[in-house]
Design an enzyme around this catalytic site. Structure first.
Site, PDB file in Angstrom:
ATOM      1  CE1 TYR A   1      -3.765   2.439   0.596  1.00  0.00           C
ATOM      2  CE2 TYR A   1      -2.460   3.277   2.421  1.00  0.00           C
ATOM      3  CZ  TYR A   1      -3.535   3.401   1.562  1.00  0.00           C
ATOM      4  OH  TYR A   1      -4.385   4.481   1.670  1.00  0.00           O
TER       5      TYR A   1
ATOM      6  CE  LYS B   1       1.749   5.830   7.944  1.00  0.00           C
ATOM      7  NZ  LYS B   1       0.476   5.357   8.408  1.00  0.00           N
TER       8      LYS B   1
ATOM      9  CG  ASP C   1       5.855   4.659   0.574  1.00  0.00           C
ATOM     10  OD1 ASP C   1       6.077   5.480   1.488  1.00  0.00           O
ATOM     11  OD2 ASP C   1       4.712   4.275   0.266  1.00  0.00           O
TER      12      ASP C   1
HETATM   13  C1  LIG Z   1       3.997   2.992   3.142  1.00  0.00           C
HETATM   14  C2  LIG Z   1       2.886   3.973   3.050  1.00  0.00           C
HETATM   15  N1  LIG Z   1       2.843   4.827   2.029  1.00  0.00           N
HETATM   16  C3  LIG Z   1       1.868   5.739   1.905  1.00  0.00           C
HETATM   17  C4  LIG Z   1       0.854   5.819   2.836  1.00  0.00           C
HETATM   18  C5  LIG Z   1      -0.216   6.842   2.689  1.00  0.00           C
HETATM   19  O1  LIG Z   1      -0.086   7.800   3.698  1.00  0.00           O
HETATM   20  P1  LIG Z   1      -1.345   8.667   4.171  1.00  0.00           P
HETATM   21  O2  LIG Z   1      -2.255   7.737   4.906  1.00  0.00           O
HETATM   22  O3  LIG Z   1      -0.752   9.724   5.032  1.00  0.00           O
HETATM   23  O4  LIG Z   1      -1.977   9.220   2.943  1.00  0.00           O
HETATM   24  C6  LIG Z   1       0.859   4.948   3.919  1.00  0.00           C
HETATM   25  C7  LIG Z   1      -0.220   5.003   4.922  1.00  0.00           C
HETATM   26  O5  LIG Z   1      -0.372   4.179   5.777  1.00  0.00           O
HETATM   27  C8  LIG Z   1       1.903   4.015   4.044  1.00  0.00           C
HETATM   28  O6  LIG Z   1       1.966   3.185   5.080  1.00  0.00           O
END
Ligand SMILES: Cc1ncc(COP(=O)(O)O)c(C=O)c1O
Length: 431
Positions: free
Chosen positions: A149, A272, A244
């Site tokens: 994700y 985060k 990511d």
């Molecule tokens: C690895 C990763 N990338 C992107 C996201 C998306 O972040 P957001 O929820 O702040 O849009 C998340 C969210 O949990 C994530 O864990």
């Protein structure tokens, strides 16, 4: 089965009213407890490692808002920084000095990036990084890995097609098939499949996006061979590698997974921890790519609240606290202590604990933990449900899904971990 306890009366009442006017009663689906059943706790406040719900129940929290709260809830330094910033105004839609302060820290901590731009969520960060990669390479296709994700942008809400076909299919209604087709989906942990795709189509692929330590569908530790092959093959084909680091960044090491594995991506995305609990994301990379962004270059990207002064202040206070107190070393100590207490308990059922620093996941299957989404035993969800509820009833807040990781924060202590291990031992004995 009604799993709400009498002490959740107020939570249940609020949620039932919310369900009338907010879809599912929640602002993000996993909060609705669909995977585990029962009534979610409506949280009123948090302090340190604990949260309290509107019925007055206390929980030892290992969700930590899904990762941002590396210092725990309502950390005094972060709160003071936010209050101070708020007293001067909440948003200006103009440059503020705190953007520079956070950018300098991010660039100093994270290897290989020259420039960074702030956004308001991880989703915006990954979406924008992919646009940069497409804009810089002039190619349309991207590669992601099955089960991973990266936020809910159209081209990332894509799952593997059936059989050998790597063309992605929409993972959500509302994602056009034509968008999903531009996303090629490969299995993690499979160098051969990766090399084969690139031998055939590498020249068409703008970017590969990957969490080097996938932490969003289990905690799927990759081999150095796989991570190195992804780096080398993308470089050979002029494809940009996007790490990511929304979960891993500033958590598993000061420089995230890139530092842990000693591999430099071309672009990286953050969220985060970097936002200290306020809505923040960022993407960064080499100047040659980042300078293609507007206003310097032709790749457009923008945001009314991007670089928000409160969010920047919370991020600076969080990173400063980690740096000043050797936070990463303490998190490793706490993580190791957690493992020493919890892994033997899980082993009594043939299960194991997967851990990297302060991130952990229960692998509820025998044998080596999974390294790809396909290798996770689908029975895990059924096994997790009673485990979750047993802990929840004993005052422990774990993620309400077998596929989500847990987080230890700097507000947790060995005593909190002992409490957790005791509760876990009792719950396991009832299963
Ligand atoms: C690895 C990763 N990338 C992107 C996201 C998306 O972040 P957001 O929820 O702040 O849009 C998340 C969210 O949990 C994530 O864990």
């Amino acid at each position: 089965m009604d799993m709400s306890t009498p002490t959740q009366a107020r939570s249940a009442e609020i949620l039932s009213r919310a369900q009338e006017i907010i879809p599912g009663g929640v602002s993000s689906p996993v909060r609705a407890f669909q995977a585990v059943g029962g009534t979610p706790a409506v949280i009123e406040r948090g302090a340190g490692p604990h949260v309290w719900d509107v019925d007055g129940n206390q929980y030892l929290d290992f969700v930590c808002s899904w990762g941002p709260l590396i210092l725990g809830h309502a950390n005094a330094d972060v709160t003071a920084a936010i209050v101070k910033a708020a007293s001067k105004g909440t948003t200006f839609g103009a440059p503020c000095e705190a953007e520079l302060g956070l950018a300098e820290r991010v660039i100093a901590l994270y290897p290989s990036i020259d420039q960074v731009r702030f956004v308001s969520s991880g989703t915006e960060a990954t979406m924008s990084a992919i646009r940069v990669a497409r804009g810089c390479t002039g190619r349309d296709y991207i590669v992601k890995f099955a089960g991973c994700y990266h936020g809910h942008a159209d081209h990332l809400l894509v799952e593997a097609g059936s059989g050998l076909v790597t063309f992605g299919q929409p993972a959500s209604a509302g994602v056009p098939a034509a968008f999903a087709e531009k996303t090629l989906v490969l299995p993690l942990d499979d160098v051969e499949a990766f090399a084969e795709l690139f031998a055939e189509r590498g020249h068409e692929i703008a970017a590969v996006i990957v969490e080097p330590l996938p932490a969003n569908n289990g905690l799927l530790k990759q081999t150095p061979e796989f991570l190195n092959a992804v780096r080398e093959i993308t470089r050979e084909h002029g494809t940009l590698l996007i790490y990511d680091e929304v979960i891993n960044g500033f958590r598993i090491a000061p420089g995230g997974a890139a530092e842990l594995y000693g591999i430099e991506p071309d672009l990286a995305t953050f969220g985060k921890v970097m936002g200290g609990g306020l809505p923040v994301g960022a993407f960064g990379g080499k100047a040659q790519y980042m300078q293609q962004l507007a206003p310097l270059g032709p790749i457009y990207q923008a945001g009314t609240l991007s670089g928000n002064p409160l969010a920047m202040a919370a991020g600076i206070a969080t990173l400063k606290a980690l740096q000043d107190n050797n936070g990463w070393q303490r998190l490793e100590e706490l993580g190791a202590y957690f493992e020493s207490k919890v892994a033997p308990l899980l082993a009594t059922k043939g299960w194991s604990l997967v851990r990297e620093g302060s991130i952990f996941w229960f692998s509820l299957q025998e044998g080596e933990p999974a390294r790809s989404a396909e290798a996770i035993d689908p029975d895990a969800a059924d096994l997790y449900r009673p485990l979750f509820h047993g802990l929840f009833a004993r005052g422990v807040n774990m993620a309400p899904s077998a596929y989500e990781v847990g987080f230890v924060s700097l507000a947790h202590t060995e005593e909190h971990i002992d409490f957790f291990a005791n509760q876990l031992g009792e719950v396991l004995a009832t299963l």
